[in-house]
Enzyme design. Structure first.
Site, PDB file in Angstrom:
ATOM      1  N   SER A 156       0.836  -1.192   0.000  1.00  0.00           N
ATOM      2  CA  SER A 156       0.000   0.000   0.000  1.00  0.00           C
ATOM      3  C   SER A 156       0.876   1.249   0.000  1.00  0.00           C
ATOM      4  O   SER A 156       1.981   1.249   0.558  1.00  0.00           O
ATOM      5  CB  SER A 156      -0.853  -0.033   1.270  1.00  0.00           C
ATOM      6  OG  SER A 156      -1.401   1.233   1.512  1.00  0.00           O
ATOM      7  N   TYR A 193      -1.942  -1.084  10.908  1.00  0.00           N
ATOM      8  CA  TYR A 193      -2.224  -1.652   9.580  1.00  0.00           C
ATOM      9  C   TYR A 193      -1.072  -1.332   8.623  1.00  0.00           C
ATOM     10  O   TYR A 193      -0.501  -2.210   7.975  1.00  0.00           O
ATOM     11  CB  TYR A 193      -3.557  -1.104   9.025  1.00  0.00           C
ATOM     12  CG  TYR A 193      -3.626  -1.185   7.523  1.00  0.00           C
ATOM     13  CD1 TYR A 193      -3.822  -2.413   6.896  1.00  0.00           C
ATOM     14  CD2 TYR A 193      -3.435  -0.045   6.726  1.00  0.00           C
ATOM     15  CE1 TYR A 193      -3.824  -2.496   5.510  1.00  0.00           C
ATOM     16  CE2 TYR A 193      -3.441  -0.123   5.356  1.00  0.00           C
ATOM     17  CZ  TYR A 193      -3.637  -1.356   4.750  1.00  0.00           C
ATOM     18  OH  TYR A 193      -3.617  -1.432   3.387  1.00  0.00           O
ATOM     19  N   LYS A 212       2.125  -3.690   6.646  1.00  0.00           N
ATOM     20  CA  LYS A 212       2.518  -3.697   5.221  1.00  0.00           C
ATOM     21  C   LYS A 212       4.026  -3.438   5.105  1.00  0.00           C
ATOM     22  O   LYS A 212       4.732  -4.088   4.338  1.00  0.00           O
ATOM     23  CB  LYS A 212       1.738  -2.631   4.428  1.00  0.00           C
ATOM     24  CG  LYS A 212       0.252  -2.899   4.315  1.00  0.00           C
ATOM     25  CD  LYS A 212      -0.047  -4.107   3.447  1.00  0.00           C
ATOM     26  CE  LYS A 212      -1.516  -4.424   3.353  1.00  0.00           C
ATOM     27  NZ  LYS A 212      -1.810  -5.735   2.757  1.00  0.00           N
TER      28      LYS A 212
END
Ligand code: UDP
Length: 336
Positions: free
Chosen positions: A124, A149, A153
């Site tokens: 992302s 989150y 990644k």
């Protein structure tokens, strides 16, 4: 060629499964239905006229992975499965680190045990944190993530790099997504978040369809042309096609490669609202509220590396994204 797609019934996963089947790949999906549903299988079959294998399992489950890898000769893995709600990740960090990291580690472990060396990872733009420059190129600094989150990644990118170094044949395509929106033109698959949406586009369509009353715009005092946040929105079908280009490159390369998948154009929250109203002929009432903690002013890609090296670029514009997002939600209402 047989591709294992984790999270293949989710938003981006399902659109990619469609593209894979239409391009003649055999597909095996593993999905635990934590943020998707079984109906998506029928929808994918309806769109493509093709079938695929499905396992309702958790990617963290080593026994389930062992069963899949022994029942199928997998040539490549596309790893979409993962928790992705920013706010929830702040409240439940252990759940996020455990799920997103363990699933990836187990997947890579089983791949190596079964001589499968091509891994396509859903990363992302969040790994860039507050970007050091705009548009963002792949060599911009990563790691200044602002929530668990995003940190999962970033950590997974680091882990994949180490796995590649120890196993040079293990080829990794790290795809850094910007803001995927839109839906398949059939209206059969799209984005269906559980509960009240956190992201802008699902919120707009629910206000337009009358399910939610009013859109809250998080701040109009950013350093952007109209003061509202600027993002690089990309049609999910374009994004799905990017995965097929990355897959082809993985099959004839060795290494770890990083690509921004975005359009290169930034639009503000107000641009989206105005464009949505124009394209769909429907009002989206909104009010300006406080900034959302952790949000940055602007984020958009320089996607030219993906074009140079993968031959991929986005084709859909904002009008199609607005049209397809709304078409999908209206179709959901018809089908109820
Ligand atoms: N946004 C907003 N209202 C909402 C949801 C989002 O104004 O209900 C804004 C948000 O501040 C950001 C943009 O829309 O500027 C995109 O937010 P989203 O959560 O969709 O994506 P991300 O923040 O991950 O880029």
């Amino acid at each position: 060629m047989k591709i294992l797609v984790t999270g293949g019934l989710g938003f981006i996963g399902s659109h990619t499964v469609v593209e894979l089947l239409e391009d003649g790949y055999e597909v095996v999906v593993i999905d635990d239905l934590s943020n998707s549903s079984l109906e998506i299988i029928d929808c994918i079959q309806k769109i493509t006229g093709k079938d695929f294998s499905f396992y309702q399992e958790d990617v963290c489950d080593l026994n389930a992975l062992e069963k899949i890898f022994s029942e199928h000769k997998i040539d490549a893995v596309m790893h979409f499965a993962g928790y992705k709600a920013v706010g929830e990740s702040v409240r439940e960090p252990i759940m996020y680190y455990e799920n997103n990291l363990v699933s990836t580690l187990h997947l890579c472990k089983k791949m190596l045990e079964h001589d499968c060396f091509n891994f396509i990872f859903s990363s992302s733009a969040t790994v860039y944190g507050d970007p050091e420059k705009l548009p963002i190129t792949e060599d911009c600094k990563v790691g200044g993530t602002t929530n668990p989150y995003g940190t999962t990644k970033y950590m997974i990118e680091r882990i994949l790099n180490d796995i590649h170094i120890a196993n040079p044949k293990f080829t990794v395509m790290v795809l850094r997504y910007f803001n995927p929106i839109g839906a398949h033109e059939s209206g059969l698959i799209g984005e269906k978040p559980n509960g009240i949406p956190n992201n802008l586009m699902p919120y707009i369509v629910r206000v337009a369809s009358g399910e939610l009353e009013i859109l809250s715009i998080f701040g109009n005092d950013y350093d952007t042309p109209d003061g509202t946040g600027v993002r690089d929105y990309i049609h999910v079908v374009d994004l799905a096609k990017g995965h097929l280009c990355a897959l082809k490159k993985a099959f004839d390369s060795e290494g770890i490669f990083y690509y921004n998948l975005g359009t290169g154009t930034g639009y503000s929250v107000l641009d989206l609202v105005k464009n949505f109203e124009k394209v769909n002929g429907v009002k989206v009432p909104y009010k300006i509220v406080e900034r959302r903690p952790g949000d940055i002013a602007s984020c958009y890609a320089d996607p030219s590396k993906a074009y140079r090296e993968l031959g991929w670029k986005a084709h859909f514009g904002l009008d199609e994204m607005m049209r397809d997002s709304y078409h999908y939600i209206l179709k959901q209402h018809e089908d109820v």
